[in-house]
Design a protein around this motif. Sequence first.
Motif, mmCIF file in Angstrom:
data_model
loop_
_atom_site.group_PDB
_atom_site.id
_atom_site.type_symbol
_atom_site.label_atom_id
_atom_site.label_comp_id
_atom_site.label_asym_id
_atom_site.label_seq_id
_atom_site.Cartn_x
_atom_site.Cartn_y
_atom_site.Cartn_z
ATOM 1 N N LEU A 241 21.398 58.910 40.639
ATOM 2 C CA LEU A 241 20.514 59.377 41.745
ATOM 3 C C LEU A 241 18.849 60.461 42.316
ATOM 4 O O LEU A 241 19.135 60.321 43.800
ATOM 5 C CB LEU A 241 21.369 60.534 41.454
ATOM 6 C CG LEU A 241 22.080 62.096 42.803
ATOM 7 C CD1 LEU A 241 22.185 61.682 43.676
ATOM 8 C CD2 LEU A 241 22.464 63.562 42.266
ATOM 9 N N ARG A 242 18.633 60.692 40.350
ATOM 10 C CA ARG A 242 17.481 60.978 41.679
ATOM 11 C C ARG A 242 16.423 60.384 41.809
ATOM 12 O O ARG A 242 15.650 60.402 42.537
ATOM 13 C CB ARG A 242 16.468 61.993 40.018
ATOM 14 C CG ARG A 242 17.566 63.090 39.271
ATOM 15 C CD ARG A 242 17.032 63.087 37.553
ATOM 16 N NE ARG A 242 17.775 64.147 37.834
ATOM 17 C CZ ARG A 242 17.639 65.071 36.643
ATOM 18 N NH1 ARG A 242 17.549 64.142 34.834
ATOM 19 N NH2 ARG A 242 18.312 65.749 36.563
ATOM 20 N N PRO B 4 13.491 68.656 44.340
ATOM 21 C CA PRO B 4 14.624 67.937 44.912
ATOM 22 C C PRO B 4 15.926 66.868 44.421
ATOM 23 O O PRO B 4 17.386 66.929 44.213
ATOM 24 C CB PRO B 4 14.442 67.703 46.095
ATOM 25 C CG PRO B 4 13.645 67.592 47.002
ATOM 26 C CD PRO B 4 12.888 68.072 45.404
ATOM 27 N N ALA B 5 15.630 66.636 43.716
ATOM 28 C CA ALA B 5 15.411 64.809 42.857
ATOM 29 C C ALA B 5 16.550 66.277 41.670
ATOM 30 O O ALA B 5 18.207 65.401 41.433
ATOM 31 C CB ALA B 5 14.702 63.884 42.551
ATOM 32 N N PHE B 6 15.553 66.785 40.747
ATOM 33 C CA PHE B 6 16.173 67.640 39.485
ATOM 34 C C PHE B 6 16.871 68.921 39.860
ATOM 35 O O PHE B 6 18.488 68.579 39.148
ATOM 36 C CB PHE B 6 14.760 68.319 39.432
ATOM 37 C CG PHE B 6 15.072 68.804 38.031
ATOM 38 C CD1 PHE B 6 15.908 68.712 37.123
ATOM 39 C CD2 PHE B 6 15.655 70.551 38.221
ATOM 40 C CE1 PHE B 6 15.959 69.353 35.983
ATOM 41 C CE2 PHE B 6 15.589 70.890 37.865
ATOM 42 C CZ PHE B 6 15.815 70.583 35.712
ATOM 43 N N ARG B 7 17.223 68.756 41.323
ATOM 44 C CA ARG B 7 18.983 69.942 41.775
ATOM 45 C C ARG B 7 19.939 68.882 41.553
ATOM 46 O O ARG B 7 20.741 69.335 41.298
ATOM 47 C CB ARG B 7 17.812 70.793 42.833
ATOM 48 C CG ARG B 7 17.418 71.797 42.876
ATOM 49 C CD ARG B 7 16.484 72.992 43.583
ATOM 50 N NE ARG B 7 17.791 73.285 44.214
ATOM 51 C CZ ARG B 7 17.723 74.658 45.026
ATOM 52 N NH1 ARG B 7 16.409 74.321 45.784
ATOM 53 N NH2 ARG B 7 19.147 75.130 45.668
ATOM 54 N N ALA C 52 15.315 68.803 50.630
ATOM 55 C CA ALA C 52 16.240 69.701 49.758
ATOM 56 C C ALA C 52 16.755 70.422 50.365
ATOM 57 O O ALA C 52 17.938 70.105 49.507
ATOM 58 C CB ALA C 52 14.699 70.721 49.595
ATOM 59 N N LEU C 53 16.326 70.456 51.644
ATOM 60 C CA LEU C 53 17.394 70.892 52.770
ATOM 61 C C LEU C 53 19.162 69.335 53.321
ATOM 62 O O LEU C 53 20.065 69.658 53.018
ATOM 63 C CB LEU C 53 16.669 71.301 54.000
ATOM 64 C CG LEU C 53 16.250 72.103 54.354
ATOM 65 C CD1 LEU C 53 16.041 72.663 54.659
ATOM 66 C CD2 LEU C 53 16.957 74.049 54.041
ATOM 67 N N SER C 54 17.974 68.924 52.623
ATOM 68 C CA SER C 54 19.279 67.122 53.162
ATOM 69 C C SER C 54 19.752 67.231 51.196
ATOM 70 O O SER C 54 21.274 65.890 51.870
ATOM 71 C CB SER C 54 18.180 66.215 52.917
ATOM 72 O OG SER C 54 17.335 65.528 52.470
ATOM 73 N N LEU D 239 6.761 60.742 46.044
ATOM 74 C CA LEU D 239 7.436 60.911 44.365
ATOM 75 C C LEU D 239 6.855 62.636 44.523
ATOM 76 O O LEU D 239 8.027 63.173 43.543
ATOM 77 C CB LEU D 239 6.549 60.020 43.790
ATOM 78 C CG LEU D 239 7.168 58.148 43.787
ATOM 79 C CD1 LEU D 239 6.277 57.715 42.667
ATOM 80 C CD2 LEU D 239 8.146 58.384 42.729
ATOM 81 N N PHE D 240 5.682 63.043 44.089
ATOM 82 C CA PHE D 240 5.423 64.298 44.036
ATOM 83 C C PHE D 240 6.551 65.488 44.447
ATOM 84 O O PHE D 240 7.040 66.454 43.927
ATOM 85 C CB PHE D 240 3.933 64.097 43.974
ATOM 86 C CG PHE D 240 3.527 66.083 43.858
ATOM 87 C CD1 PHE D 240 3.395 66.718 42.912
ATOM 88 C CD2 PHE D 240 3.801 66.893 45.132
ATOM 89 C CE1 PHE D 240 3.232 67.967 42.904
ATOM 90 C CE2 PHE D 240 3.180 68.178 44.753
ATOM 91 C CZ PHE D 240 3.115 69.352 43.747
ATOM 92 N N ALA D 241 6.538 65.064 46.414
ATOM 93 C CA ALA D 241 7.450 65.942 46.664
ATOM 94 C C ALA D 241 8.673 65.916 47.132
ATOM 95 O O ALA D 241 9.868 67.067 46.404
ATOM 96 C CB ALA D 241 7.374 65.814 48.189
#
Length: 860
Positions: free
Chosen positions: A776-777, A843-846, A753-755, A837-839
């Motif tokens: 991207l995701r 972040p991928a959605f955002r 998320a921070l990256s 994948l779960f983690a």
Amino acid sequence: MTVWKTSLRNFLAHKGRMALSAVAVLLSVAFVCGTLVFTDTMNTTFDKLFTVSAPDVSVSLKSAEESDAVPDYGKPETMPASLLEQVEKAEGAKDVEGQVSTLQVTIVDSHDKNLSPETGAPTIAGNWTRNDLRSMKISSGHAPRGPTEMMIDSNTADKHGLKLGDELRTITSAGEIRAKISGIAEFTVTNPGAAVAYFDTVTAQRKLLGRPDSYSMISVTAASGVSDTELKAGVAAALGDTSRYTLKTQAESAEDSKDSMGSFLDVMKYAMLGFAGIAFLVGIFLIVNTFSMLVAQRTRELGLMRAIGSSRRQVNRSVLVEALLLGIVGSVLGVVAGVGLAVGLMRLMGAIGMELSTDDLTIAWTTPVVGLALGIVVTVLAAYVPARRAGKVSPMAALRDAGTPADGQAGRVRAVLGTLLTVAGAAALWGTAHTDGASEGSLLLCAGVVLSLIGFIVIGPLLAGAVVRVLGAVLLRFFGPVGRMAERNALRNPRRTGATGAALMIGLALVACLSVVGASMVASVSDELDKTVGADFIVQTADGQPIVPQAAKAIEGVPGLAHVTHYTYLNATLTSPDGREDKDGLVAADPSYQQDVHRDVLSGDLADAYAKDSVSVGEDYATEHGVEVGDTLDVAFKAGGTAKLTVAAITSDDTSIDGGAKYIGRATAAAHIAADQLPDSLMMFAQAKDGQEETAYAALKKALAPYPVYQPRNQADFKQDLQDQVGQLLNIVYGLLALAIVVAVLGVVNTLALSVVERTREIGLLRAIGLSRRQLRRMIRLESVVIALFGALLGLGLGMGWGASAQRLLALEGLNALEIPWTTIITVFVASAFVGLFAALVPAFRAGRMNVLAAIATDG
């Protein structure tokens, strides 16, 4: 004040980024506080029960109170009823009662179902006395009035749907009691899960103790105005000679019971706190990563603060204040959650039969203090390194760069230190595998685990570069340019990747280590069974109860058996020719035991050991005491009688089954111990006639159906039971380790998320030149998978090394087989990919929802 205001503003501005770190602190603190509240509540529950149920003064046999005595599987120890008359003359005594109590009973219903608790709590049978009214009341029916009536506790009645008039069988060593339920008694304090049955005094003496006119204990109630201490002195004076008896006041009885229960609770508490400590350790990586990335993202901001006059100390302090706020918020919420966790554990224990009332919920003042202190201190310490790094950035370099400059010298120092620690850890583990002493090996194993773990953590960034490239070549190249970008993103900051992977590595290393140890134990015992056990069937109980005579007769009457062997433990003191005493006791068995369990004989003939007044000893005992075949041992049996036994054989101790045991024949035991004192068999072995194994096994099960506490097992059953027991223990440990793994997953989520925030402009440019949202995701998900697999590879490899070293220590105790549970290892590795994948989902959605133009316009 300015530093505080700035820190508070920054904390609130980045509250979303802080949330996952706060959750990690919350979970760790909650586990600590929940453990403390839960164990304190259990202590309160048992303390109240022990205090309320203990008489003002109790008189019991001294031998029954010896805490270091080896268990005796004979008839319950008793005192003569005539002693009651002496105690009644004691000054200050108002009421004197004889109590009967035993744990060596099994209660079954009309369908032969065992009514004993499944939690391991005891089944207690005795006589109903006025002293029982201290902790119980009759809620329905009446107390037993004759041999055909009994009373049970309400918890057992509710659990098994029992009601007044139902007939139960109580199986004891002195025979069976068939009685109908005449009453149901309810605990006035919390019952932690024991099943309790009451009979009238005469029946209890005859059937539970096997001796009329005898008692297990005498309880004395003090007259008005007489203290327990004064009453104890009066009882001692009335008895005269108290050398055979133990006298205790209510406080002393309660304290002794608390001590025995407290040792078990302490083990449980410290084990759970150990897992909480692992979660804290994993949480440190999450907090370090969080603040490192936040500092990197705010480099320009911090540089501006330095340019307008803020000192290095002020910048450092501002980051630490943010960590302090994070620690306070996470810890306060963790303390509250810990109380909820404790209540949840109490409900769980209630579901499996151990009743714990929330009325006894105990929250000591130390619990929130410990939780807050741990959470805050750990958080601030974890943020210290990023804070120092922020303070070291020069104003001009910060205004020119979007990130903190790499410290090449620190990287070289890290590489050298990590390599040295890893090599030292590997050397200690190698030493563990080649040591001949268990104590020395244990120290080496601990040192090897700690050093190798720290070494891997320190050297993680270097390993990240090599391992991620290999994983990229194997996995990511199939995804084309997106896969290569994911690999480069993971390699962009090896320190961050190494720390994130290390958090997952710790939990998985412990999982792998315990899996190897558990699988090796099962394999070793299975091999030992194949080599050592010749019997087709073994009969015993899970909790070590002896086999009552009527069940033993049922076994002996099974058709299709070639022979049946009794195995009886005798509590005895042996005096060797050198004059030293040994209290390990003896095993009395039939001569056919040689066929049931094979032993290597170093000297003499084992068959001769079962002859009259003969014995075999293990090699360690023989070496320690200088005993040789033909020597004589003086034996004093606890059940009464003495003997002089001639050593007929010396057996090898190189076995995990019955290692070091001393054998005599049952005929020798019967010659020196009175029949009514001879202990019942602890186990029984049986050999089927050739070709009748299946028929005999079915007949054996049918014969023991009325005695459900005894489980006949063949060798396949025995191995499966062992595997199930080890598996259950490992599942409990894995469940406790799950907290650390959850925190590690939060670390991966937070890092990603921070990256994503850190790479906002880069993501915008990639989208502008044609990278789709789906690509991207996928890129972020692949980066997450690579980080998770990196941590899994390190953890599983390290854990298998620890497990293999630990197995070499077990080999010193006869567990020689090393078994790597590849199915478990591979499953955990594959599961780690799904964890990645779960983690990456959020972040991928955002990242996919970012506005392209706004992202490009962002000032990195």
